[in-house]
Enzyme design. Structure first.
Site, PDB file in Angstrom:
ATOM      1  N   SER A 147      -7.831   0.160   0.589  1.00  0.00           N
ATOM      2  CA  SER A 147      -8.044   0.734   1.519  1.00  0.00           C
ATOM      3  C   SER A 147      -7.141   2.209   1.469  1.00  0.00           C
ATOM      4  O   SER A 147      -6.010   2.191   2.143  1.00  0.00           O
ATOM      5  CB  SER A 147      -8.018   0.267   2.844  1.00  0.00           C
ATOM      6  OG  SER A 147      -8.467   1.282   3.786  1.00  0.00           O
ATOM      7  N   ARG A 183     -14.057   3.500  12.329  1.00  0.00           N
ATOM      8  CA  ARG A 183     -13.363   4.510  12.883  1.00  0.00           C
ATOM      9  C   ARG A 183     -13.364   5.673  12.084  1.00  0.00           C
ATOM     10  O   ARG A 183     -13.512   6.897  12.899  1.00  0.00           O
ATOM     11  CB  ARG A 183     -11.805   3.890  12.664  1.00  0.00           C
ATOM     12  CG  ARG A 183     -10.731   4.899  13.060  1.00  0.00           C
ATOM     13  CD  ARG A 183      -9.469   4.800  12.316  1.00  0.00           C
ATOM     14  NE  ARG A 183      -9.565   4.786  10.878  1.00  0.00           N
ATOM     15  CZ  ARG A 183      -8.818   4.253  10.060  1.00  0.00           C
ATOM     16  NH1 ARG A 183      -7.897   3.549  10.422  1.00  0.00           N
ATOM     17  NH2 ARG A 183      -8.968   4.414   8.693  1.00  0.00           N
ATOM     18  N   LYS A 188     -12.032   8.219  -1.368  1.00  0.00           N
ATOM     19  CA  LYS A 188     -11.297   7.032  -0.687  1.00  0.00           C
ATOM     20  C   LYS A 188     -11.656   5.892  -1.563  1.00  0.00           C
ATOM     21  O   LYS A 188     -12.994   5.408  -1.486  1.00  0.00           O
ATOM     22  CB  LYS A 188     -11.566   6.628   0.985  1.00  0.00           C
ATOM     23  CG  LYS A 188     -10.658   5.594   1.368  1.00  0.00           C
ATOM     24  CD  LYS A 188     -10.971   5.635   2.857  1.00  0.00           C
ATOM     25  CE  LYS A 188     -10.195   4.434   3.580  1.00  0.00           C
ATOM     26  NZ  LYS A 188     -10.181   4.153   5.022  1.00  0.00           N
ATOM     27  N   GLU A 190      -3.234  -8.896   3.214  1.00  0.00           N
ATOM     28  CA  GLU A 190      -3.126  -9.313   4.840  1.00  0.00           C
ATOM     29  C   GLU A 190      -4.251  -8.738   5.667  1.00  0.00           C
ATOM     30  O   GLU A 190      -4.300  -9.624   6.813  1.00  0.00           O
ATOM     31  CB  GLU A 190      -1.609  -8.782   5.188  1.00  0.00           C
ATOM     32  CG  GLU A 190      -1.854  -7.457   5.644  1.00  0.00           C
ATOM     33  CD  GLU A 190      -1.876  -6.055   4.583  1.00  0.00           C
ATOM     34  OE1 GLU A 190      -1.812  -4.837   4.917  1.00  0.00           O
ATOM     35  OE2 GLU A 190      -1.654  -6.619   3.301  1.00  0.00           O
ATOM     36  N   CYS A 232       0.900  -1.117   0.023  1.00  0.00           N
ATOM     37  CA  CYS A 232       0.052  -0.042  -0.128  1.00  0.00           C
ATOM     38  C   CYS A 232       0.909   1.257   0.103  1.00  0.00           C
ATOM     39  O   CYS A 232       1.605   1.611  -0.931  1.00  0.00           O
ATOM     40  CB  CYS A 232      -0.898   0.022   1.038  1.00  0.00           C
ATOM     41  SG  CYS A 232      -2.370   0.952   0.991  1.00  0.00           S
ATOM     42  N   HIS A 249      -4.245  -4.423   0.234  1.00  0.00           N
ATOM     43  CA  HIS A 249      -4.012  -5.121   1.539  1.00  0.00           C
ATOM     44  C   HIS A 249      -4.445  -6.721   1.574  1.00  0.00           C
ATOM     45  O   HIS A 249      -5.674  -6.999   2.385  1.00  0.00           O
ATOM     46  CB  HIS A 249      -4.702  -4.458   2.668  1.00  0.00           C
ATOM     47  CG  HIS A 249      -4.032  -3.111   3.184  1.00  0.00           C
ATOM     48  ND1 HIS A 249      -3.017  -3.052   3.730  1.00  0.00           N
ATOM     49  CD2 HIS A 249      -4.457  -1.707   2.530  1.00  0.00           C
ATOM     50  CE1 HIS A 249      -2.690  -1.672   3.679  1.00  0.00           C
ATOM     51  NE2 HIS A 249      -3.520  -1.084   3.148  1.00  0.00           N
TER      52      HIS A 249
END
Length: 305
Positions: free
Chosen positions: A192, A249, A163, A237, A142, A235
């Site tokens: 993300s 969040r 985003k 992972e 990323c 991502h």
């Protein structure tokens, strides 16, 4: 496979519950083999979570791996205790004379800032330069991928209109590359981020090739043709709940985020997200360890000089 990590690292408890074989230093010392030396530069705020995610993925080959963690001493961590960092992490000045088979550089929530404005950028530049002569193969994730492409090839990131978050379908463009052995033509991966890189900019660099791309999310994986560096903009992972936690969040911050695409079934927040990318994640990291690192790295790592 056995992952060799510090004996009291909290991530060990999580991994053992998942039946992942974790070997502490005491037991590893009695095995007469040379393990792969892997360094993880963890730039993520919640370092404990990222430790578990990456160690889980490094567990999918029969190779023994000695894993060490690195943090930027020029940055004050707000979400990880200094006790944890002092106990389980090295500073760059403590490893700069060492050699590693592989290096993983994670993402970081600083992508909307110019690279030079990041408080640890100068230190990170030192890591990038050092890695050319002290690491055989580096896997960037990323923002770490964007930073690596910027430092090594002067490819800059650009700001997206909004985003990019969700689970996206990706097309394998270079199936003959060893890091993509066993992949289907199409697989899913999480993204993300607020920034991206342009295909045109990558194509201008002779040493690089775009290996995986998404019609909706853009470039996913770029490889250096010598197998010494890979850049993943997503991502793989991530855990099942990671995008959900990021969404919640952002809600608490008053950002009014959009729902991650293709994540919640029927866009219903009350339904648990479907896990559709861990098979690809396991295969990608296993291939990187096996083909880009293990089968090519010198036995004597000082030969990298």
């Amino acid at each position: 496979m056995p992952i060799r990590v510090p004996k009291e690292l909290p991530a060990i408890k999580v991994l053992r519950k998942e039946n992942i074989f974790v070997m502490d230093e005491d037991r590893a010392m009695h095995q007469d083999i040379r393990p792969l030396e892997i360094l993880i530069l963890n730039l993520m705020p919640k370092k404990n979570e990222t430790e578990v995610q990456l160690l889980r993925l490094l567990s999918n080959t029969p190779l023994q791996i000695n894993v060490e963690f690195l943090h930027m001493s020029s940055h004050e961590a707000k979400n990880t205790s200094s006790e944890h960092l002092n106990r389980f992490y090295y500073r760059f000045k403590e490893v700069r004379d060492k050699f590693y088979d592989g290096l993983i550089i994670t993402g970081a929530p600083v992508e909307q800032m110019p690279f030079e404005d990041v408080d640890y950028w100068e230190e990170l530049e030192g890591v990038f330069e050092w890695s050319k002569s002290h690491v055989f193969s580096t896997f960037h994730i990323c923002w770490g991928a964007q930073a690596g492409l910027y430092y090594h090839h002067r490819i800059d990131k650009y700001l997206l209109d909004q985003k990019l978050t969700g689970i996206y379908a990706h097309d394998v463009l270079a199936p003959t590359w060893s890091i993509l052995k066993g992949f289907d033509d199409l697989f899913f991966a999480p993204h993300s981020r607020y920034t991206g890189i342009k295909r045109h900019d990558v194509d201008q660099v002779e040493a690089l090739e775009v290996l995986v791309e998404s019609k909706d999310a853009g470039i996913f994986l770029v490889g250096n043709k010598n197998n010494r560096a890979f850049y993943a903009t997503g991502h793989l992972e991530y855990d099942r709940e990671t995008l959900q936690q990021e969404f919640e969040r952002d809600q608490l911050k008053g950002i009014h985020p959009k729902l991650p695409r293709n994540y919640f079934p029927n866009d219903n927040l009350d339904e648990p997200p479907k896990l559709r990318w861990h098979m690809a994640a396991s295969l990608l990291f296993s291939n990187w360890l096996n083909y880009a690192v293990y089968q090519n790295t010198p036995y004597d790592l000082t030969e990298l000089l």
